[in-house]
Design a protein around this motif. Structure first.
Motif, PDB file in Angstrom:
ATOM      1  N   MET F   1      -5.351   0.647   0.757  1.00  0.00           N
ATOM      2  CA  MET F   1      -5.250  -0.601   1.523  1.00  0.00           C
ATOM      3  C   MET F   1      -3.916  -0.656   2.263  1.00  0.00           C
ATOM      4  O   MET F   1      -2.864  -0.544   1.649  1.00  0.00           O
ATOM      5  CB  MET F   1      -5.326  -1.788   0.557  1.00  0.00           C
ATOM      6  CG  MET F   1      -5.459  -3.117   1.257  1.00  0.00           C
ATOM      7  SD  MET F   1      -4.875  -4.472   0.193  1.00  0.00           S
ATOM      8  CE  MET F   1      -3.094  -4.399   0.502  1.00  0.00           C
ATOM      9  N   VAL F   2      -3.974  -0.772   3.579  1.00  0.00           N
ATOM     10  CA  VAL F   2      -2.746  -0.896   4.358  1.00  0.00           C
ATOM     11  C   VAL F   2      -2.736  -2.251   5.063  1.00  0.00           C
ATOM     12  O   VAL F   2      -3.763  -2.728   5.548  1.00  0.00           O
ATOM     13  CB  VAL F   2      -2.617   0.247   5.385  1.00  0.00           C
ATOM     14  CG1 VAL F   2      -1.471  -0.022   6.349  1.00  0.00           C
ATOM     15  CG2 VAL F   2      -2.378   1.575   4.672  1.00  0.00           C
ATOM     16  N   VAL F   3      -1.559  -2.859   5.071  1.00  0.00           N
ATOM     17  CA  VAL F   3      -1.367  -4.155   5.722  1.00  0.00           C
ATOM     18  C   VAL F   3      -0.534  -3.937   6.984  1.00  0.00           C
ATOM     19  O   VAL F   3       0.415  -3.154   6.972  1.00  0.00           O
ATOM     20  CB  VAL F   3      -0.632  -5.121   4.763  1.00  0.00           C
ATOM     21  CG1 VAL F   3      -0.255  -6.403   5.474  1.00  0.00           C
ATOM     22  CG2 VAL F   3      -1.504  -5.414   3.542  1.00  0.00           C
ATOM     23  N   LYS F   4      -0.892  -4.596   8.081  1.00  0.00           N
ATOM     24  CA  LYS F   4      -0.083  -4.543   9.296  1.00  0.00           C
ATOM     25  C   LYS F   4       0.544  -5.918   9.529  1.00  0.00           C
ATOM     26  O   LYS F   4      -0.054  -6.942   9.208  1.00  0.00           O
ATOM     27  CB  LYS F   4      -0.935  -4.137  10.502  1.00  0.00           C
ATOM     28  CG  LYS F   4      -0.105  -3.912  11.767  1.00  0.00           C
ATOM     29  CD  LYS F   4      -0.895  -3.314  12.908  1.00  0.00           C
ATOM     30  CE  LYS F   4      -0.002  -3.144  14.136  1.00  0.00           C
ATOM     31  NZ  LYS F   4      -0.753  -2.654  15.296  1.00  0.00           N
ATOM     32  N   VAL F   5       1.747  -5.909  10.046  1.00  0.00           N
ATOM     33  CA  VAL F   5       2.467  -7.160  10.285  1.00  0.00           C
ATOM     34  C   VAL F   5       2.771  -7.276  11.774  1.00  0.00           C
ATOM     35  O   VAL F   5       3.334  -6.343  12.363  1.00  0.00           O
ATOM     36  CB  VAL F   5       3.782  -7.193   9.482  1.00  0.00           C
ATOM     37  CG1 VAL F   5       4.523  -8.498   9.737  1.00  0.00           C
ATOM     38  CG2 VAL F   5       3.510  -7.022   7.991  1.00  0.00           C
ATOM     39  N   ILE F   6       2.383  -8.392  12.391  1.00  0.00           N
ATOM     40  CA  ILE F   6       2.750  -8.625  13.794  1.00  0.00           C
ATOM     41  C   ILE F   6       3.557  -9.912  13.892  1.00  0.00           C
ATOM     42  O   ILE F   6       3.567 -10.730  12.969  1.00  0.00           O
ATOM     43  CB  ILE F   6       1.509  -8.722  14.715  1.00  0.00           C
ATOM     44  CG1 ILE F   6       0.584  -9.857  14.267  1.00  0.00           C
ATOM     45  CG2 ILE F   6       0.768  -7.400  14.768  1.00  0.00           C
ATOM     46  CD1 ILE F   6      -0.523 -10.148  15.265  1.00  0.00           C
ATOM     47  N   GLU F   7       4.272 -10.043  15.033  1.00  0.00           N
ATOM     48  CA  GLU F   7       5.146 -11.206  15.206  1.00  0.00           C
ATOM     49  C   GLU F   7       4.636 -12.061  16.362  1.00  0.00           C
ATOM     50  O   GLU F   7       4.497 -11.579  17.488  1.00  0.00           O
ATOM     51  CB  GLU F   7       6.575 -10.704  15.483  1.00  0.00           C
ATOM     52  CG  GLU F   7       7.606 -11.805  15.482  1.00  0.00           C
ATOM     53  CD  GLU F   7       9.020 -11.266  15.614  1.00  0.00           C
ATOM     54  OE1 GLU F   7       9.226 -10.036  15.425  1.00  0.00           O
ATOM     55  OE2 GLU F   7       9.917 -12.049  15.938  1.00  0.00           O
ATOM     56  N   LEU F   8       4.376 -13.328  16.081  1.00  0.00           N
ATOM     57  CA  LEU F   8       3.929 -14.269  17.113  1.00  0.00           C
ATOM     58  C   LEU F   8       4.890 -15.449  17.175  1.00  0.00           C
ATOM     59  O   LEU F   8       5.647 -15.700  16.238  1.00  0.00           O
ATOM     60  CB  LEU F   8       2.526 -14.790  16.789  1.00  0.00           C
ATOM     61  CG  LEU F   8       1.403 -13.759  16.693  1.00  0.00           C
ATOM     62  CD1 LEU F   8       0.098 -14.436  16.262  1.00  0.00           C
ATOM     63  CD2 LEU F   8       1.199 -13.043  18.021  1.00  0.00           C
ATOM     64  N   ILE F  34      -6.678 -11.798   7.858  1.00  0.00           N
ATOM     65  CA  ILE F  34      -5.294 -12.270   7.761  1.00  0.00           C
ATOM     66  C   ILE F  34      -4.999 -12.678   6.326  1.00  0.00           C
ATOM     67  O   ILE F  34      -5.770 -13.414   5.696  1.00  0.00           O
ATOM     68  CB  ILE F  34      -5.065 -13.465   8.702  1.00  0.00           C
ATOM     69  CG1 ILE F  34      -5.417 -13.061  10.137  1.00  0.00           C
ATOM     70  CG2 ILE F  34      -3.619 -13.933   8.618  1.00  0.00           C
ATOM     71  CD1 ILE F  34      -5.258 -14.189  11.131  1.00  0.00           C
ATOM     72  N   LEU F  35      -3.863 -12.183   5.805  1.00  0.00           N
ATOM     73  CA  LEU F  35      -3.501 -12.452   4.411  1.00  0.00           C
ATOM     74  C   LEU F  35      -2.507 -13.596   4.289  1.00  0.00           C
ATOM     75  O   LEU F  35      -2.593 -14.418   3.380  1.00  0.00           O
ATOM     76  CB  LEU F  35      -2.869 -11.205   3.797  1.00  0.00           C
ATOM     77  CG  LEU F  35      -3.763  -9.974   3.728  1.00  0.00           C
ATOM     78  CD1 LEU F  35      -2.927  -8.764   3.361  1.00  0.00           C
ATOM     79  CD2 LEU F  35      -4.858 -10.197   2.714  1.00  0.00           C
ATOM     80  N   GLY F  36      -1.529 -13.606   5.198  1.00  0.00           N
ATOM     81  CA  GLY F  36      -0.498 -14.622   5.045  1.00  0.00           C
ATOM     82  C   GLY F  36       0.463 -14.612   6.202  1.00  0.00           C
ATOM     83  O   GLY F  36       0.364 -13.775   7.107  1.00  0.00           O
ATOM     84  N   VAL F  37       1.382 -15.578   6.189  1.00  0.00           N
ATOM     85  CA  VAL F  37       2.396 -15.680   7.238  1.00  0.00           C
ATOM     86  C   VAL F  37       3.755 -15.958   6.617  1.00  0.00           C
ATOM     87  O   VAL F  37       3.856 -16.478   5.505  1.00  0.00           O
ATOM     88  CB  VAL F  37       2.078 -16.827   8.236  1.00  0.00           C
ATOM     89  CG1 VAL F  37       0.802 -16.532   9.009  1.00  0.00           C
ATOM     90  CG2 VAL F  37       1.984 -18.166   7.525  1.00  0.00           C
ATOM     91  N   LYS F  59       5.617 -14.273  11.328  1.00  0.00           N
ATOM     92  CA  LYS F  59       5.129 -12.931  11.020  1.00  0.00           C
ATOM     93  C   LYS F  59       3.771 -13.069  10.355  1.00  0.00           C
ATOM     94  O   LYS F  59       3.639 -13.786   9.356  1.00  0.00           O
ATOM     95  CB  LYS F  59       6.093 -12.195  10.103  1.00  0.00           C
ATOM     96  CG  LYS F  59       7.405 -11.833  10.801  1.00  0.00           C
ATOM     97  CD  LYS F  59       8.050 -10.620  10.149  1.00  0.00           C
ATOM     98  CE  LYS F  59       9.132 -10.028  11.014  1.00  0.00           C
ATOM     99  NZ  LYS F  59       9.590  -8.732  10.522  1.00  0.00           N
ATOM    100  N   VAL F  64      -5.601  -3.794   7.387  1.00  0.00           N
ATOM    101  CA  VAL F  64      -6.182  -2.787   8.245  1.00  0.00           C
ATOM    102  C   VAL F  64      -7.235  -2.119   7.365  1.00  0.00           C
ATOM    103  O   VAL F  64      -6.911  -1.309   6.497  1.00  0.00           O
ATOM    104  CB  VAL F  64      -5.120  -1.778   8.715  1.00  0.00           C
ATOM    105  CG1 VAL F  64      -5.765  -0.735   9.611  1.00  0.00           C
ATOM    106  CG2 VAL F  64      -3.998  -2.504   9.415  1.00  0.00           C
ATOM    107  N   HIS F  65      -8.478  -2.557   7.510  1.00  0.00           N
ATOM    108  CA  HIS F  65      -9.632  -2.163   6.659  1.00  0.00           C
ATOM    109  C   HIS F  65      -9.357  -0.884   5.865  1.00  0.00           C
ATOM    110  O   HIS F  65      -8.653  -0.002   6.277  1.00  0.00           O
ATOM    111  CB  HIS F  65     -10.864  -1.949   7.523  1.00  0.00           C
ATOM    112  CG  HIS F  65     -10.641  -0.904   8.568  1.00  0.00           C
ATOM    113  ND1 HIS F  65     -11.000   0.390   8.406  1.00  0.00           N
ATOM    114  CD2 HIS F  65     -10.025  -1.001   9.768  1.00  0.00           C
ATOM    115  CE1 HIS F  65     -10.646   1.064   9.499  1.00  0.00           C
ATOM    116  NE2 HIS F  65     -10.051   0.252  10.338  1.00  0.00           N
TER     117      HIS F  65
END
Lengths: 65, 65, 65, 65, 65, 65, 65, 65, 65, 65, 65, 65
Positions: F1-8, F34-37, F59, F64-65
Motif C-alpha cells: 500500500m502506497v500513499v501519495k500526498v499532494i498540496e492544495l 482520500i485518507l486524511g488532510v 496536504k 495509490v491502489h
C-alpha cells in the motif's frame, strides 16, 4: 532539464528500508527517470504492543524530459 | 573540554546503517576521540528504478583535547 | 477519544530499529493502547571508532480511554 | 477556487534566475493558470572548481479550473 | 566514498552570485574535489542607505579522497 | 500500500473550515481513496479592512491502489 | 513555581475547536491547575470524501504546585 | 574576504557563559581572526539532581584571509 | 535502557540560570535518575518596564529504571 | 546601542536584487541608520506563463540611537 | 510598491476566528492598505478547566504607498 | 485587547542578561504596556580572541491600548 518532486508514503510490515523500497517501486511503475529520494519522516503503527506497519515519508525526484 | 562537530555524508550500496558506518570509519582515520554521531538526513540515488546508493548526512562530534 | 503523546529515547547496541523496538516495549509495559510512533532523531555513541550504542528519539502515541 | 502546488527543480548553466525561469516555462507547457512561485532552495553543482549548473527548488502554484 | 561539508560566507560588493562565487573560489584553493554548494542565507550590509556588501552563507560539499 | 500526498490551497469567503472543505471536495472529484488532510498554513486576503477570502494550505493524502 | 507541559491529541466529528476542547476537558479530569494550551497541528481523517474526524495536536501547560 | 564557520561545544561546571568562553578560547588558540559566535543550543548534564556540566553549542565565524 | 523526556517551565525572579535550576530541582523531587536538560526557550514577563519573572522551557531526560 | 528589526516585502518587475533594493530604498526614506538586511523568502507572481513581479521578504535592521 | 509586515496577537473569549478579526480591526484603525494576514500560532488561556481567552498570533501585511 | 510584537537586538559588553535588559529599557522609553519578551537568538562579536559585545535578539510584546 527540469526535475519534479512528489511525496509518497511507503509502508512495510518488516522495516523502514522496505517501506522506502515500496514507495520507489510504486513510483517506478509510472515514472521512467527517477533520480533519487529523500526520507523526511519515519513513523510506525503499533498493534498489541508491537510495530505492525513501518511507514516512511519519501520525496521522489524524477526528470521531466 | 571542548567538542568539535563536523558534517560528513557517508554512502553505501546496501543500506543507510552502512552509510553511517562508512562516515564514522572515515572520520576515525584522522580523529582519535570521536564521541558520537547524529544522522540529520537520509537520501538515496536511484538507478533504473532501484536504490543504487544510500546516503546519510552525519554530524560527527569529537574531543579537541 | 483523546490521545496522549510521550517522548522516549530507546537504545540498542545493534541498530536503530532495535532501539525503536526497545522504546515501544518499555512503553507497552505500562500503556495498553499504544497507537503508533514517530522517530524524530537518530544518534549514536561512538567508542574506539565504532558505534557502541544506537539511540532513537521516539514519540509514542496512546489512547487515554 | 482551489489552488494546487507542485514542486519542481529548475536548472541553468548561467544563474539561479534562469533556473527559476526554466521551471516556470516547463510548468506552463501543461498548466494554463500558474499564479506564482516560491523558491525554497538554491544549490549548484561544481565542476573543476566552478559552478557548472545552478539549481533552484521551486514551488509552483496554479488554479485548478 | 565520503563527502565532507563545510560552511563558508562569501562576500561581494556587487551581488549575491559573486558572493557565492568567491566562496567557491576560496574553497577550491585548498580542496580538489568540490561537488556542489547550497546557499542557506542571503544577507547584506547597508552603508548610507545602499547595499555595500552582499553576503551569502554557503555550504560546500567535497570528496574526502 | 502506497500513499501519495499532494498540496492544495482551499479558499472560502466565510471561514477556514470551509476553505479546508473546499480543498477536500475538489480533491475527491478525481481521487477515490482520500485518507486524511493536514492544514499547514492559515492565511487570508483583506479587503477594505475586513477578511475577504480565507485560505488554507492543505496536504491531502490518498491511496495509490 | 514550575509548569509542566504535556502533549495531547483531541478529536471531534464536528470541528477543530471541539477537538481542542475535548483535549482540555480530558486534561482537566486529572489536572487542577491548567494554565493554557497551544495548538501545534491541525489534521483530519477523511471518509468517503468528507472529513470524518477533526484532530488537534495540543500542548497543555499546568502548574506543578 | 571569505568567512569560515565551525561548530564547537564548550563546557563548564559553573554556567553557560563560561561554556561559551571556553569554546572561544579553544578556537582562538589556532585561529587568529575570529569575528563572532552564535550559541545554537543550551544543554546540561545532571548528576545527583544537580547540574554538573553546562554545555553550549557554538558556531564560530573567522576570517580566511 | 530507556530514557524518558518531559517538558517543564522553570521560573525565577532573578535570572534564567535559576529558572533552569528550579525546573531541575522540581523534577528531582520525583525522579531519581535525571541525566540532563536542554533549554529550548528563554522568555520573561515584564512588569513596569522591568523583567519580573524569568522563564526557561526545559526538556528533562531521565532513566526509566 | 539597540537595534530594531522590521520586515518588508520589496517588489520589482525585473529581478530579486531590485526587489531587495526597493525595500532598502523605501526603508532609508524614514530610517537614518540602516545596518543590514536578511532576505528570508523569494517569491514571484506569474502572469501568462511569465514572471510578472519578483518579491523579496526582507528583514531590515537599523540603529535606535 | 513596498509591503510592510507587522506582528499582532488578537484575543477573543469565543474562538480563534474572532481573535484574528480583532487583530485585523485593530490594525485597520491606523493602516489604510492592509493586504492580508497569516496566522502563525493558535494558543489559549485556560481558567477553571475551560478556555477563557483564545489568542491568535497574526502577521499583517499592508502597503507602504 | 490586542498585543503587538516588535523585534529588537540588545547589546552589552558584559553578558546576555544585560543585553536583554538594554532592549527592554529601550522599549520601555516609548511603550507603556510591555508584557513580556522572548529571546530568539544569542550571538556575540569577538575582538582579539575575547567576547567584546554580547547581542540578544529579543521579541517584545506590549499592549496596544
Amino acid at each position: 532539464m527540469v526535475v519534479k518532486v512528489i511525496e509518497l508514503v511507503g509502508t512495510s510490515p518488516n522495516n523502514w528500508t522496505e517501506a522506502v523500497d515500496e514507495a520507489v517501486m510504486e513510483a517506478s511503475k509510472t515514472l521512467d527517470h527517477i533520480l533519487g529520494v529523500e526520507v523526511t519522516n519515519f513513523t510506525a503503527n503499533i498493534d498489541d504492543g508491537r510495530i505492525a506497519e513501518y511507514k516512511a515519508d519519501v520525496k521522489v525526484a524524477f526528470h521531466v524530459h
